[in-house]
Design an enzyme around this catalytic site. Sequence first.
Site, PDB file in Angstrom:
ATOM      1  CE  LYS A  10      -4.035  -2.354   1.966  1.00 42.13           C
ATOM      2  NZ  LYS A  10      -5.135  -2.296   2.970  1.00 42.13           N
ATOM      3  CE1 TYR A  50      -9.395  -2.946  -0.511  1.00 40.51           C
ATOM      4  CE2 TYR A  50      -8.397  -1.018  -1.521  1.00 40.51           C
ATOM      5  CZ  TYR A  50      -8.290  -2.171  -0.761  1.00 40.51           C
ATOM      6  OH  TYR A  50      -7.063  -2.538  -0.252  1.00 40.51           O
ATOM      7  CG  ASN A 113      -4.032  -2.826   6.476  1.00 41.61           C
ATOM      8  OD1 ASN A 113      -3.784  -2.391   5.354  1.00 41.61           O
ATOM      9  ND2 ASN A 113      -5.124  -3.521   6.745  1.00 41.61           N
ATOM     10  CG  HIS A 116      -5.371  -6.200  -1.040  1.00 43.69           C
ATOM     11  ND1 HIS A 116      -6.644  -6.196  -0.524  1.00 43.69           N
ATOM     12  CD2 HIS A 116      -5.396  -7.052  -2.098  1.00 43.69           C
ATOM     13  CE1 HIS A 116      -7.411  -7.000  -1.250  1.00 43.69           C
ATOM     14  NE2 HIS A 116      -6.671  -7.530  -2.217  1.00 43.69           N
ATOM     15  CD  GLU A 127      -8.573  -8.895  -4.697  1.00 45.02           C
ATOM     16  OE1 GLU A 127      -9.461  -8.568  -3.894  1.00 45.02           O
ATOM     17  OE2 GLU A 127      -7.457  -9.328  -4.329  1.00 45.02           O
TER      18      GLU A 127
HETATM   19  N1  UDP Z   1     -10.161  -1.042   6.585  1.00 43.67           N
HETATM   20  C1  UDP Z   1     -10.302   0.129   7.297  1.00 43.67           C
HETATM   21  N2  UDP Z   1     -11.051   0.117   8.453  1.00 43.67           N
HETATM   22  C2  UDP Z   1     -11.649  -1.014   8.919  1.00 43.67           C
HETATM   23  C3  UDP Z   1     -11.510  -2.209   8.185  1.00 43.67           C
HETATM   24  C4  UDP Z   1     -10.759  -2.195   7.025  1.00 43.67           C
HETATM   25  O1  UDP Z   1      -9.771   1.168   6.911  1.00 43.67           O
HETATM   26  O2  UDP Z   1     -12.309  -0.976   9.975  1.00 43.67           O
HETATM   27  C5  UDP Z   1      -9.359  -1.038   5.350  1.00 43.67           C
HETATM   28  C6  UDP Z   1      -8.000  -1.713   5.538  1.00 43.67           C
HETATM   29  O3  UDP Z   1      -7.031  -1.014   4.760  1.00 43.67           O
HETATM   30  C7  UDP Z   1      -8.263  -3.103   4.991  1.00 43.67           C
HETATM   31  C8  UDP Z   1      -9.222  -2.805   3.837  1.00 43.67           C
HETATM   32  O4  UDP Z   1     -10.051  -1.753   4.338  1.00 43.67           O
HETATM   33  O5  UDP Z   1      -7.067  -3.747   4.588  1.00 43.67           O
HETATM   34  C9  UDP Z   1     -10.089  -3.949   3.382  1.00 43.67           C
HETATM   35  O6  UDP Z   1     -10.789  -4.453   4.506  1.00 43.67           O
HETATM   36  P1  UDP Z   1     -10.947  -6.022   4.731  1.00 43.67           P
HETATM   37  O7  UDP Z   1     -11.964  -6.223   5.789  1.00 43.67           O
HETATM   38  O8  UDP Z   1     -11.159  -6.698   3.415  1.00 43.67           O
HETATM   39  O9  UDP Z   1      -9.529  -6.443   5.361  1.00 43.67           O
HETATM   40  P2  UDP Z   1      -8.303  -7.278   4.734  1.00 43.67           P
HETATM   41  O10 UDP Z   1      -8.877  -8.317   3.831  1.00 43.67           O
HETATM   42  O11 UDP Z   1      -7.437  -6.282   3.984  1.00 43.67           O
HETATM   43  O12 UDP Z   1      -7.583  -7.852   5.922  1.00 43.67           O
HETATM   44 MG    MG Z   2     -10.218  -8.160   2.268  1.00 46.67          MG
END
Ligand code: UDP
Ligand code: MG
Length: 140
Positions: A10, A50, A113, A116, A127
Site C-alpha cells: 500500500k 474496493y 496496514n 492487501h 483481482e
Molecule cells: N479497513 C479500514 N477500516 C476497517 C476495516 C478495514 O480502513 O475498519 C481497510 C483496511 O485497509 C483493509 C481494507 O479496508 O485492509 C479492506 O478491509 P478487509 O476487511 O477486506 O480487510 P483485509 O482483507 O485487507 O484484511
Molecule cells: Mg479483504
Amino acid sequence: MAERTLSIIKPDAVARGLIGEILRKFEAAGLKIVAAKLVHLTPERARAFYAVHEQRPFFASLTEYMSSGPILVSVLERKGAIMKNREIMGATDPAKASPGTIRREWGKDVEKNAVHGSDGAETAASEIAFFFKPNEIHSS
Ligand code: UDP
Ligand code: MG
C-alpha cells in the site's frame, strides 16, 4: 497445482521504502513473485477495486488513501498461496496481528496496514485480472 494470489504493498509502505523488506517476506515464505509493477490508482480505479466495501463506513477514506501514491502490485504463486499470504500478512488491524507478520511489523493502523492480499480463489482471479494481462504473468 500452484495457486496464485494478488498482493498490494500500500502507498505508505511504498513511500517508507518497505518494498524490499516485504518482498523478502514473500520469498522467504515460498511465495514466488510471478508478476509485479508500480501503479498509481486514480480515485475511480481505487473505488472499483474496493467496490465490495462500497457500503462500509471506511470506504471513502480507504479509496482516498489507496489513490494517494504509488502501490506495488504483484502476483504471488505457490501451493496454497492465498492462505499462506494471508497468514504472513497478519490480521487487518496491525495491533491485533501476530508478532512477525507484515502488518504487525509495518502496519500503522487498521487502514494503513501495509499490504492487501486476496481472500479467496474467486477474488484472487478477479483481482489479478484487474491489474495484469495474462502475458504479464511469468510462471516457471
Ligand atoms: N479497513 C479500514 N477500516 C476497517 C476495516 C478495514 O480502513 O475498519 C481497510 C483496511 O485497509 C483493509 C481494507 O479496508 O485492509 C479492506 O478491509 P478487509 O476487511 O477486506 O480487510 P483485509 O482483507 O485487507 O484484511
Ligand atoms: Mg479483504
